[in-house]
Design an enzyme around this catalytic site. Structure first.
Site, PDB file in Angstrom:
ATOM      1  N   GLU A   1       0.830  -1.210   0.000  1.00  0.00           N
ATOM      2  CA  GLU A   1       0.000   0.000   0.000  1.00  0.00           C
ATOM      3  C   GLU A   1       0.862   1.257   0.000  1.00  0.00           C
ATOM      4  OE1 GLU A   1      -2.918  -0.295  -0.717  1.00  0.00           O
ATOM      5  OE2 GLU A   1      -3.525  -2.279  -0.006  1.00  0.00           O
ATOM      6  N   GLY A   2       0.369   2.278  -0.669  1.00  0.00           N
ATOM      7  CA  GLY A   2       1.129   3.513  -0.823  1.00  0.00           C
ATOM      8  C   GLY A   2       0.912   4.506   0.307  1.00  0.00           C
TER       9      GLY A   2
HETATM   10  C1  GFB Z   1      -3.042   0.507  -7.289  1.00  0.00           C
HETATM   11  C2  GFB Z   1      -2.910   1.165  -5.923  1.00  0.00           C
HETATM   12  O1  GFB Z   1      -2.509   2.491  -6.087  1.00  0.00           O
HETATM   13  C3  GFB Z   1      -2.438   3.245  -4.923  1.00  0.00           C
HETATM   14  O2  GFB Z   1      -1.901   4.489  -5.302  1.00  0.00           O
HETATM   15  P1  GFB Z   1      -2.611   5.882  -5.153  1.00  0.00           P
HETATM   16  O3  GFB Z   1      -3.935   5.643  -4.543  1.00  0.00           O
HETATM   17  O4  GFB Z   1      -2.565   6.638  -6.423  1.00  0.00           O
HETATM   18  O5  GFB Z   1      -1.655   6.771  -4.205  1.00  0.00           O
HETATM   19  P2  GFB Z   1      -0.550   6.376  -3.150  1.00  0.00           P
HETATM   20  O6  GFB Z   1      -1.124   5.458  -2.165  1.00  0.00           O
HETATM   21  O7  GFB Z   1       0.022   7.583  -2.582  1.00  0.00           O
HETATM   22  O8  GFB Z   1       0.583   5.667  -3.995  1.00  0.00           O
HETATM   23  C4  GFB Z   1       1.166   6.221  -5.131  1.00  0.00           C
HETATM   24  C5  GFB Z   1       2.587   6.729  -4.881  1.00  0.00           C
HETATM   25  O9  GFB Z   1       3.197   6.974  -6.161  1.00  0.00           O
HETATM   26  C6  GFB Z   1       3.939   8.177  -6.145  1.00  0.00           C
HETATM   27  N1  GFB Z   1       3.212   9.194  -6.920  1.00  0.00           N
HETATM   28  C7  GFB Z   1       1.989   9.115  -7.482  1.00  0.00           C
HETATM   29  N2  GFB Z   1       1.658  10.270  -8.094  1.00  0.00           N
HETATM   30  C8  GFB Z   1       2.694  11.116  -7.913  1.00  0.00           C
HETATM   31  C9  GFB Z   1       2.950  12.474  -8.307  1.00  0.00           C
HETATM   32  O10 GFB Z   1       2.137  13.146  -8.924  1.00  0.00           O
HETATM   33  N3  GFB Z   1       4.134  13.011  -7.912  1.00  0.00           N
HETATM   34  C10 GFB Z   1       5.056  12.298  -7.210  1.00  0.00           C
HETATM   35  N4  GFB Z   1       6.186  12.921  -6.859  1.00  0.00           N
HETATM   36  N5  GFB Z   1       4.862  11.017  -6.838  1.00  0.00           N
HETATM   37  C11 GFB Z   1       3.690  10.433  -7.177  1.00  0.00           C
HETATM   38  C12 GFB Z   1       3.998   8.618  -4.679  1.00  0.00           C
HETATM   39  O11 GFB Z   1       5.096   8.011  -4.051  1.00  0.00           O
HETATM   40  C13 GFB Z   1       2.676   8.061  -4.139  1.00  0.00           C
HETATM   41  O12 GFB Z   1       2.661   7.961  -2.757  1.00  0.00           O
HETATM   42  C14 GFB Z   1      -1.531   2.596  -3.929  1.00  0.00           C
HETATM   43  O13 GFB Z   1      -1.753   3.152  -2.651  1.00  0.00           O
HETATM   44  C15 GFB Z   1      -1.805   1.152  -3.741  1.00  0.00           C
HETATM   45  O14 GFB Z   1      -0.749   0.623  -3.016  1.00  0.00           O
HETATM   46  C16 GFB Z   1      -1.936   0.423  -5.047  1.00  0.00           C
HETATM   47  O15 GFB Z   1      -0.639   0.355  -5.664  1.00  0.00           O
END
Ligand code: GFB
Length: 377
Positions: free
Chosen positions: A34-35
C-alpha cells in the site's frame, strides 16, 4: 523516560499498580504494497480508535506512529528510505493537538526493549463462505493464520512480542476495542490495520483528525519557493497517476495525447495559461505532454539534489500535493488516493468545489466525476 525500576517491580500505590497509571500503547502496520496516501487514511481510522479507547477505557491510550519504510512507489534506489519518522513529512505537533501520538523512537524511550504484550495480525473472513452467505455485520474471531505472520516490523529485530495471534476481522476500527478488552495488553501491535474500516468516513471526527495532519513547515517552504519562482499567475494543476494505474485502472487513465486535450479544454474555458503537472510517469512522457500542451506553459517540480537527499521521494510527492492543493483548478486521477488527499486539502482551504472534484476520463470515455466529500465542522 519512564523509570524502568518502577515498571519492573510493579510497585503499588494506594492499592493500584504503578502500571495502571502509565499510558498504554497501540502500534500498527499496513499491508506492505500500500502507498503513502492510503496509509494516511489508515492513520485516521486508527486515530479514531484511540479516541474511542480514551473514552471507554480506564487507561490512557497512545498511538505509535508507524515509521515510513521502503514504500513500493519510492523509486529512487540510490536513497536510503527506511524507518523514517513522521516529523520528516508532517507537523507532528499539529497531529498531537488532535490525537495522543508518539513517534516509534519516543515509544522505545518509554517502553525500553520489553516485548510487546500482543501482536495481532488481522485478516479477512473466509471469502468462499462470504460469497455464499454475504454478511456485512461487524465481527471478529481468533482464527488460524491464513498468511505468513510478520516476524520483523520495519526490519527491527528488537521489536518482539509475548503473544501472537491471528484474528479474522470485519468492521470499523472502534471494534478493535473489543480485542483490546479481551487481551488486556499494555502494548499491542495490529498488523494489516487497513482491514479496520472508518468509524464514520467524512464525519466530524474524521475531518478533525484529517485537518491536524498538516505537512511539515520545511516542505511548505520549498513548495512556496517553487510557486514564487514559476507560478506567479493563475494555474491549473493536473495530477496524472500512471505507472501501475495504466494496467490497474486502464479505463481511468487517458493517453498522453488525450490528457493534453482534456487539460487544454479546461484552460480555454477558465482562461488560464499555465499548467502545473504532478505525476509519477517517465521523463519521456512528461516531455511528450509538454509538447502537446503548447502554446500553454507547463511546469513540473524537479527536486534538486539537496531536497531529494533531505526529503526523499516521499517529500517530493508531498511538495507536488501542496502545489496542487493551492492551484486555481485541480484535475486528478480517478481512484487515486494521491488525488483524494489533494481534494481534501482543498476542501480544508475552502476552495470552490467545482475547482476541486474533477478527474480525467480514459480516452473516448464519458466518465463520472468524483464524489464530493465536503468538509464537516
Ligand atoms: C493501485 C494502488 O494504487 C495506490 O496508489 P494511489 O492511490 O494513487 O496513491 P498512493 O497510495 O500515494 O501511492 C502512489 C505513490 O506513487 C507516487 N506518486 C503518485 N503520483 C505522484 C505524483 O504526482 N508526484 C510524485 N512525486 N509522486 C507520485 C507517490 O510516491 C505516491 O505515494 C496505492 O496506494 C496502492 O498501493 C496500489 O498500488
Amino acid at each position: 523516560a519512564v523509570d524502568n525500576r518502577l515498571l519492573d517491580e510493579e510497585e503499588t500505590l494506594a492499592g493500584h499498580s504503578i502500571l495502571d497509571t502509565l499510558p498504554r500503547y497501540v502500534l500498527y502496520d499496513v499491508n506492505k504494497p500500500e502507498g503513502f496516501n492510503l496509509r494516511r487514511d489508515v492513520f485516521i481510522r486508527m486515530a479514531s480508535f484511540i479516541h474511542h479507547m480514551n473514552k471507554v477505557s480506564d487507561y490512557q491510550w497512545i498511538l505509535v506512529l508507524p515509521p515510513w519504510h521502503r514504500l513500493y512507489h519510492w523509486r529512487s534506489s540510490n536513497l536510503v528510505q527506511d524507518c523514517l519518522p513522521w516529523s520528516l513529512f508532517f507537523n507532528v505537533d499539529s497531529i498531537k493537538k488532535s490525537t495522543p501520538v508518539v513517534e516509534l523512537h519516543e515509544f522505545f524511550q518509554m517502553n525500553g526493549l520489553r516485548p510487546l504484550d500482543a501482536q495481532v495480525t488481522l485478516q479477512d473472513f473466509n471469502v468462499k463462505s462470504f460469497e455464499q452467505y454475504p454478511d456485512f455485520s461487524d465481527k471478529w474471531e481468533v482464527a488460524n493464520c491464513k498468511d505468513r505472520v510478520q516476524k520483523e516490523f520495519w526490519n527491527l529485530n528488537n521489536l518482539t512480542f509475548t503473544k501472537s495471534l491471528c484474528i479474522s476481522f470485519q468492521g470499523i476500527s472502534t471494534l478493535l476495542a473489543d480485542i483490546v478488552q479481551e487481551l488486556q495488553p499494555r502494548t499491542i501491535i495490529f498488523d494489516h490495520a487497513e482491514l479496520a474500516l472508518h468509524n464514520y468516513y467524512g464525519g466530524q471526527e474524521y475531518w478533525m483528525i484529517r485537518k491536524s495532519m498538516q505537512f511539515s513547515k520545511n516542505l511548505h517552504e520549498i513548495a512556496k519557493e517553487f510557486k514564487n519562482r514559476n507560478l506567479k499567475q493563475d494555474y491549473l494543476c493536473a495530477h496524472l497517476r500512471r505507472r501501475d494505474f495504466l494496467y490497474g485502472h486502464p479505463s481511468d487513465v487517458p493517453s498522453i495525447n488525450d490528457t493534453a486535450r482534456q487539460i487544454k479544454e479546461k484552460l480555454i474555458l477558465l482562461n488560464i495559461k499555465t499548467v502545473f503537472v504532478a505525476t509519477d510517469t517517465s521523463k519521456t512522457e512528461v516531455e511528450e505532454l509538454k509538447n502537446y500542451l503548447q502554446p500553454y506553459q507547463m511546469f513540473k517540480f524537479e527536486a534538486d539534489k539537496k531536497t531529494l537527499n533531505n526529503f526523499l521521494d516521499g517529500g517530493v510527492a508531498i511538495i507536488d500535493q501542496i502545489i496542487c492543493s493551492q492551484a486555481n483548478y485541480f484535475i486528478g486521477t480517478s481512484k487515486s488516493t494521491f488525488s483524494f488527499r489533494i481534494q481534501e486539502e482543498r476542501e480544508i482551504f475552502g476552495l470552490p468545489i467545482e475547482t476541486t472534484f474533477n478527474s480525467f476520463c480514459g480516452d473516448n470515455i464519458e466518465c463520472t466525476q468524483p464524489t464530493k466529500w465536503r468538509l464537516v465542522e
